[in-house]
Write an enzyme that holds these catalytic residues in place. Structure first.
Site, mmCIF file in Angstrom:
data_model
loop_
_atom_site.group_PDB
_atom_site.id
_atom_site.type_symbol
_atom_site.label_atom_id
_atom_site.label_comp_id
_atom_site.label_asym_id
_atom_site.label_seq_id
_atom_site.Cartn_x
_atom_site.Cartn_y
_atom_site.Cartn_z
ATOM 1 N N LYS A 143 -22.324 -61.758 125.378
ATOM 2 C CA LYS A 143 -22.505 -62.904 125.605
ATOM 3 C C LYS A 143 -20.708 -62.660 125.954
ATOM 4 C CE LYS A 143 -20.725 -67.597 123.766
ATOM 5 N NZ LYS A 143 -19.514 -67.510 124.986
ATOM 6 N N CYS A 170 11.454 -37.528 104.180
ATOM 7 C CA CYS A 170 11.791 -37.037 102.877
ATOM 8 C C CYS A 170 12.322 -35.789 102.522
ATOM 9 C CB CYS A 170 10.458 -37.777 101.778
ATOM 10 S SG CYS A 170 12.403 -36.829 100.213
ATOM 11 N N CYS A 218 9.314 -34.648 95.562
ATOM 12 C CA CYS A 218 8.926 -35.082 95.315
ATOM 13 C C CYS A 218 8.080 -36.719 94.932
ATOM 14 C CB CYS A 218 9.087 -36.386 96.996
ATOM 15 S SG CYS A 218 8.639 -38.259 97.264
ATOM 16 N N ASP A 220 -17.098 -61.930 127.240
ATOM 17 C CA ASP A 220 -15.319 -62.621 127.237
ATOM 18 C C ASP A 220 -14.828 -63.190 128.246
ATOM 19 O OD1 ASP A 220 -13.597 -63.971 125.758
ATOM 20 O OD2 ASP A 220 -13.077 -62.502 123.953
ATOM 21 N N LYS A 241 -22.665 -65.248 117.455
ATOM 22 C CA LYS A 241 -21.297 -64.767 118.163
ATOM 23 C C LYS A 241 -21.054 -63.880 116.834
ATOM 24 C CE LYS A 241 -17.658 -67.421 118.814
ATOM 25 N NZ LYS A 241 -17.040 -67.314 120.441
ATOM 26 N N GLU A 290 -29.037 -61.859 125.509
ATOM 27 C CA GLU A 290 -27.928 -60.837 126.951
ATOM 28 C C GLU A 290 -26.870 -60.969 125.841
ATOM 29 O OE1 GLU A 290 -27.773 -64.351 129.883
ATOM 30 O OE2 GLU A 290 -30.104 -63.955 129.981
ATOM 31 N N TYR A 345 -25.357 -65.302 134.844
ATOM 32 C CA TYR A 345 -26.743 -64.950 134.106
ATOM 33 C C TYR A 345 -27.110 -66.560 134.111
ATOM 34 C CZ TYR A 345 -22.504 -67.950 132.407
ATOM 35 O OH TYR A 345 -21.582 -68.938 132.189
ATOM 36 N N CYS A 391 11.213 -40.939 96.254
ATOM 37 C CA CYS A 391 12.480 -40.409 94.614
ATOM 38 C C CYS A 391 14.733 -39.878 95.670
ATOM 39 C CB CYS A 391 11.588 -38.964 95.085
ATOM 40 S SG CYS A 391 12.141 -38.597 97.129
ATOM 41 N N CYS A 396 14.595 -42.246 100.427
ATOM 42 C CA CYS A 396 12.928 -41.956 99.823
ATOM 43 C C CYS A 396 12.779 -43.407 98.872
ATOM 44 C CB CYS A 396 11.885 -40.596 99.805
ATOM 45 S SG CYS A 396 10.797 -40.443 98.957
HETATM 46 S S1 IVH Z 1 -25.098 -69.547 129.899
HETATM 47 C C1 IVH Z 1 -26.524 -73.664 130.368
HETATM 48 N N1 IVH Z 1 -25.435 -66.477 129.733
HETATM 49 O O1 IVH Z 1 -20.382 -68.837 127.257
HETATM 50 C C2 IVH Z 1 -25.788 -71.913 129.391
HETATM 51 N N2 IVH Z 1 -23.323 -68.257 128.844
HETATM 52 O O2 IVH Z 1 -19.840 -70.751 124.937
HETATM 53 C C3 IVH Z 1 -24.821 -72.086 129.647
HETATM 54 N N3 IVH Z 1 -20.961 -66.890 128.379
HETATM 55 O O3 IVH Z 1 -19.381 -71.317 129.463
HETATM 56 C C4 IVH Z 1 -24.215 -70.375 129.300
HETATM 57 N N4 IVH Z 1 -21.892 -64.833 128.458
HETATM 58 O O4 IVH Z 1 -19.334 -69.100 130.017
HETATM 59 C C5 IVH Z 1 -24.923 -67.986 129.546
HETATM 60 N N5 IVH Z 1 -25.336 -64.588 129.380
HETATM 61 C C6 IVH Z 1 -24.654 -65.493 129.145
HETATM 62 C C7 IVH Z 1 -22.210 -65.838 128.629
HETATM 63 C C8 IVH Z 1 -22.589 -66.888 128.950
HETATM 64 C C9 IVH Z 1 -20.960 -65.678 128.478
HETATM 65 C C10 IVH Z 1 -20.289 -68.349 128.399
HETATM 66 C C11 IVH Z 1 -20.521 -68.877 129.599
HETATM 67 C C12 IVH Z 1 -20.264 -70.286 128.742
HETATM 68 C C13 IVH Z 1 -19.601 -69.900 127.032
HETATM 69 C C14 IVH Z 1 -20.477 -71.140 125.837
#
Ligand code: IVH
Length: 672
Positions: free
Chosen positions: A117, A427, A433, A119, A316, A115, A227, A413, A410
Site C-alpha cells: 500500500k 564532563c 565522575c 503512501d 495497515k 500489493e 494498481y 558530579c 555535569c
Molecule cells: S486499491 C478500489 N491498491 O490507498 C480500490 N489502493 O486507503 C482502490 N493505495 O485511495 C484502491 N496503494 O490511494 C489500492 N496497491 C494499492 C494501493 C492503494 C495505495 C491507496 C489509494 C487509495 C487508498 C485507500
C-alpha cells in the site's frame, strides 16, 4: 508551409528514440546514452516541433513542463474512485475472508492479489487511442482536479501506450509517489541551495502533483505504480487482476514489482508480515499491504459498499511518524563523559513500539530543530532504527515554551562541562565522575564485552551508588554478602551473580579489549587490532604509526588507543584485571609471508580510481605498511594528480614512484 516527409520522419524517429531512452533511464534504471546526448536529441526535437508546428500531446517534449495554469479544472470520475477498508490484525483479516466466503456462499479458498500500500497520492490516467489524454486526482472520489500538465512530466508514465491502437479508451489508476532516495536527493539539493527542506516524501509528492506550474513539478522526480483499471473500452482485458498487471506492464505502464498472488488469507498474512520486515529496505514508503480478490468476476459479484469495495482490504502497518509533546530535556553523561541531551516525551505508539524518550544527539540538533520544552514534535521510528524527533510542528503553539540550555556543570558530579570539537561537550572529571564510572562498568559487563549475566544496568547503578564498586576491576572483588545486602537481592541471586562473574573471566581478547571502552574502539576495531597485533602487550606498546597500519584504524582512533594505554591509571586497572584471573586463548597471527611483507608504501595526491581508505586496506592486506611521509626506507610512492612535496622528496631520494593505474595493475597482479 508544407512540412517535408523527411522532417516528419525525423520527428517520429526522434520521439521513438527519446521514449526508448526515457524508459531505459526512468523505468529500467539502465541508461544506454549519457544525459548530454539525451538533451541534444530533445533539443533537436523541440526545435523541429516549434519550427514546423508539429507539437503533439504524446511528444517527449511535453515532459519538461509548461506555462503555469491560473487554476485547476474539475474532472468528474465516470466510475467513483473508492477508498479501502482497513484492518490492523490477523483476526480482522480472517474475518474479511469469512465475510466474502459467506457472501459468495462458498468455503473455497480465494486467490488474492497482494500489493504494497503505497503512501502517495491516488490518481487516474485516461488514455484515448493509446495516448495520454487526461490525468486527475482522486479528490472526493467523484470529482477530482485535472493534473495532466504535471503528470506529463513524470518520465515513467508513458505518454503513449505500447501496442494499443485507435478506438480504445483506458482508464488506469494508481499511486503517484516520491521515492525515499528521490526525497533525500531533493533535500540535499535544498540544503546546498539554502532553501526550505521538504517535510516528507508524501507531502512533497502531493505538493508537486497539485502545482499549477508544471515546470516546478518537473523538478520533483515523481514516480507511479498502477494498481487498478477504471473504464476500459475497445480492448479486452484478462479476467484476473494479476494478469491485468502483466498487460499494463506490456503497455509500458509502471506496476509494482513487490506484488504477489496468494491463495487463502493465511498466505496473505505471511505476505503482509514479510512486507513489513522489508519495509525499511524498500525504496518507497508504504503504510500497509492491500489484499484484493484476484478474480474480476468475483469482484463484480461482491460489489462495493458506499465508499469501499467488498473485495479488497488494507492491512495497515503501524505509522512510522506520530506527533507527541516534549515534556522535558535531560542531559545524560556517557561512558567517555560526552553530554547528550535526551528528550522525555509524552509516550507515543510509533513504528510498532511505545516511545517515551529519544536522544537529541547534541546541541546543534536542538538548534536545527528549533526545539523548546513543551513543543509538539513529529517522532519517527522506521524499521529498527532508533526513534528520532524529525521536526517541530510549528502550527501548534506551545503555551509555556522553555528554551533548552546546556548546563554548565555535569549533572552527575557537578564538574565543569567542556567543549570537545565541533559539536560535542564533555564532563571534565574523567573516570572520577560517577556517571562515567557507571557507564564504563555497564559497557564492560555487557553482552558483547565480558558478558556478565545478571549484572544489568540497574544493578550497576545501585552498586556504584552504594559504594560496592567504583571501577570495572572492582567487579571481580565483589563478595556474595555485599550483593545479598542490596535491595531486592537475595542469597540465590547473589550466588548466581558471583558464578556469572567467575565465568566471565574466561573470555577472548577482542571482547576484553572492546570492554575497556577505549574511545572509538567498537567491536570491529577491537577485532582488527587483535588480528593485527596478536597479543595485548603488543597493542599496549604500539605507537600511533603502527596502530595506523591496522585496517580501518585512522589517526583519530590510533590516537585514542595510544592515549588510553599511555595512562598509568589504565595500566594499573589492566594489571588488576589480569591478577583477578581474566584469561583468553592465545591468538594466532598468520605468519604466511604476504607478497608485500616489510614494504612501506606512501599514498599521495588524489586517487581517482578508488578511495584512499580502500587503497590503504588493500595494501595492508598484502602485508605492506602504509606510511604518512617519505623517507629512504619507503619502498614505493603511489602518486595521483596534485601530488606535491612527497613526490619531490621521493624523486630526490630515488624512491620508486608509480601512478594509480600502475598501482591498480600491481594489486590485480598480486591477486588482491
Ligand atoms: S486499491 C478500489 N491498491 O490507498 C480500490 N489502493 O486507503 C482502490 N493505495 O485511495 C484502491 N496503494 O490511494 C489500492 N496497491 C494499492 C494501493 C492503494 C495505495 C491507496 C489509494 C487509495 C487508498 C485507500
Amino acid at each position: 508551409m508544407a512540412v517535408s516527409d523527411k522532417i516528419k520522419r525525423e520527428v517520429t524517429k526522434l520521439r521513438q528514440q527519446l521514449e526508448h531512452h526515457n524508459r531505459l533511464y526512468h523505468s529500467l534504471d539502465s541508461p544506454e546514452i549519457p544525459d548530454a546526448d539525451f538533451d541534444t536529441l530533445l533539443a533537436r526535437l523541440q526545435f523541429l516541433e516549434s519550427e514546423y508546428k508539429l507539437e503533439s500531446p504524446d511528444s517527449p517534449t511535453q515532459r519538461v513542463g509548461s506555462e503555469a495554469l491560473s487554476q485547476f479544472s474539475q474532472v468528474t470520475h465516470k466510475q467513483a474512485m473508492l477508498s479501502l477498508d482497513k484492518v490492523f490484525n490477523e483476526g480482522d483479516l480472517q474475518a474479511f475472508e469469512a465475510r466474502i466466503g459467506k457472501r459468495l456462499d462458498t468455503e473455497d479458498k480465494f486467490e488474492y492479489s497482494c500489493e504494497p500500500k503505497i503512501d502517495g497520492i491516488a490518481v487516474s490516467l485516461l488514455y484515448r487511442d493509446g495516448v495520454l489524454e487526461r490525468a486527475a486526482t482522486r479528490g472526493d472520489g467523484v470529482t477530482g482536479e485535472d493534473i495532466t500538465h504535471n503528470v506529463r512530466t513524470i518520465h515513467s508514465i508513458p505518454l503513449r501506450l505500447r501496442n494499443v491502437g485507435a478506438g480504445s479508451l483506458i482508464e488506469v489508476r494508481g499511486e503517484i509517489f516520491l521515492s525515499k532516495p528521490g526525497f533525500k536527493r531533493l533535500n540535499e539539493m535544498a540544503e546546498v541551495a539554502g532553501s526550505k527542506v521538504f517535510v516528507n516524501p508524501r507531502n512533497t509528492a502531493a505538493g508537486a502533483v497539485r502545482q499549477l506550474d508544471s515546470r516546478k513539478s518537473a523538478k520533483i522526480p515523481l514516480q507511479m505504480f498502477c494498481y487498478s483499471v477504471g473504464i476500459v473500452e475497445g480492448v479486452a482485458l484478462p479476467a484476473k487482476l494479476s494478469e491485468i498487471f502483466k498487460t499494463l506492464d506490456q503497455w509500458g505502464l509502471p506496476v509494482n514489482p513487490d506484488r504477489d498472488v496468494k491463495t487463502g488469507i493465511k498466505s496473505c498474512l505471511q505476505y503482509c508480515l514479510k512486507l513489513l520486515k522489508k519495509r525499511s529496505s524498500l525504496t518507497y514508503e508504504i503504510d500497509g499491504a492491500v489484499i484484493k480478490v484476484n478474480n474480476l468476476t468475483l469482484q463484480k459479484e461482491l460489489g462495493n459498499n458506499a465508499r469501499s469495495p467488498r473485495w479488497a482490504m488494507a492491512y495497515k502497518f503501524p505509522a512510522e511518524e506520530k506527533t507527541t509533546t516534549v515534556i522535558e530535556v535531560e542531559f545524560q553523561v556517557g561512558r567517555t563523559g560526552t553530554i547528550t541531551p535526551v528528550a522525555r516525551l509524552e509516550p507515543v505508539f510509533v513504528g510498532g513500539v511505545t516511545v517515551s524518550n529519544t536522544t537529541l544527539h547534541n546541541m546543534d540538533e536542538i538548534k536545527r530543530l528549533g526545539l523548546r520544552v513543551g513543543d509538539t514534535v513529529v517522532v519517527r521510528r522506521a524499521g529498527d532504527v532508533i526513534p528520532k524527533i524529525v521536526r517541530v510542528v510549528s502550527s501548534i503553539t506551545n503555551k509555556h515554551p522553555k528554551v533548552i540550555r546546556l548546563p554548565k556543570n555535569c549533572p552527575a558530579c557537578r564538574s565543569v562541562i567542556e567543549k570537545d570539537g565541533e559539536v560535542l561537550y564533555r564532563c571534565s572529571a574523567g573516570i572520577i565522575c560517577p556517571a562515567q564510572r557507571k557507564e564504563a562498568i555497564k559497557h564492560f559487563s555487557s553482552r558483547s564485552a565480558m558478558d556478565i549475566d545478571g549484572l544489568g544496568d540497574k544493578l550497576v547503578e545501585l552498586m556504584v551508588d552504594e559504594g560496592v564498586i567504583e571501577s570495572v576491576a572492582d567487579v571481580y572483588a565483589i563478595k556474595a554478602e555485599q550483593i545479598s545486602a542490596l535491595e531486592r537481592m537475595g542469597d540465590k541471586s547473589a550466588a548466581n551473580l558471583i558464578k556469572a562473574i567467575e565465568k566471565s573471566k574466561q573470555t577472548t581478547l577482542p571482547r576484553f579489549l572492546f570492554g575497556l571502552g577505549i574511545r572509538e574502539v567498537g567491536e570491529a576495531t577491537a577485532l582488527q587490532l587483535v588480528n593485527y597485533f596478536g597479543d595485548l602487550d603488543k597493542i599496549i606498546s604500539a605507537d600511533t604509526d603502527s596502530l595506523e597500519q591496522v585496517p580501518d584504524v585512522g589517526p583519530v582512533v590510533a590516537q585514542h588507543v595510544s592515549v588510553f594505554f599511555n595512562n598509568d591509571e589504565n595500566l594499573t586497572l589492566l594489571r588488576r584485571l589480569q591478577e583477578y584471573g581474566i584469561i583468553w586463548p592465545k591468538v594466532e597471527v598468520s605468519d604466511n609471508v604476504k607478497p608485500l611483507n616489510k614494504q612501506i608504501y606512501v599514498l599521495t595526491g588524489t586517487l581517482e580510481l578508488m578511495p584512499r581508505s580502500e587503497a590503504k586496506s588493500r595494501l595492508i592486506a598484502l602485508g605492506a605498511k602504509v606510511a604518512g611521509s617519505v623517507s629512504k626506507n619507503t619502498s614505493c610512492v603511489v602518486a595521483g594528480p596534485g601530488a606535491g612535496s612527497k613526490l619531490s622528496k621521493a624523486e630526490e631520494l630515488g624512491v620508486k614512484v608509480i601512478n594509480e593505474k600502475d598501482f591498480l595493475a600491481l594489486l590485480n597482479e598480486l591477486n588482491n
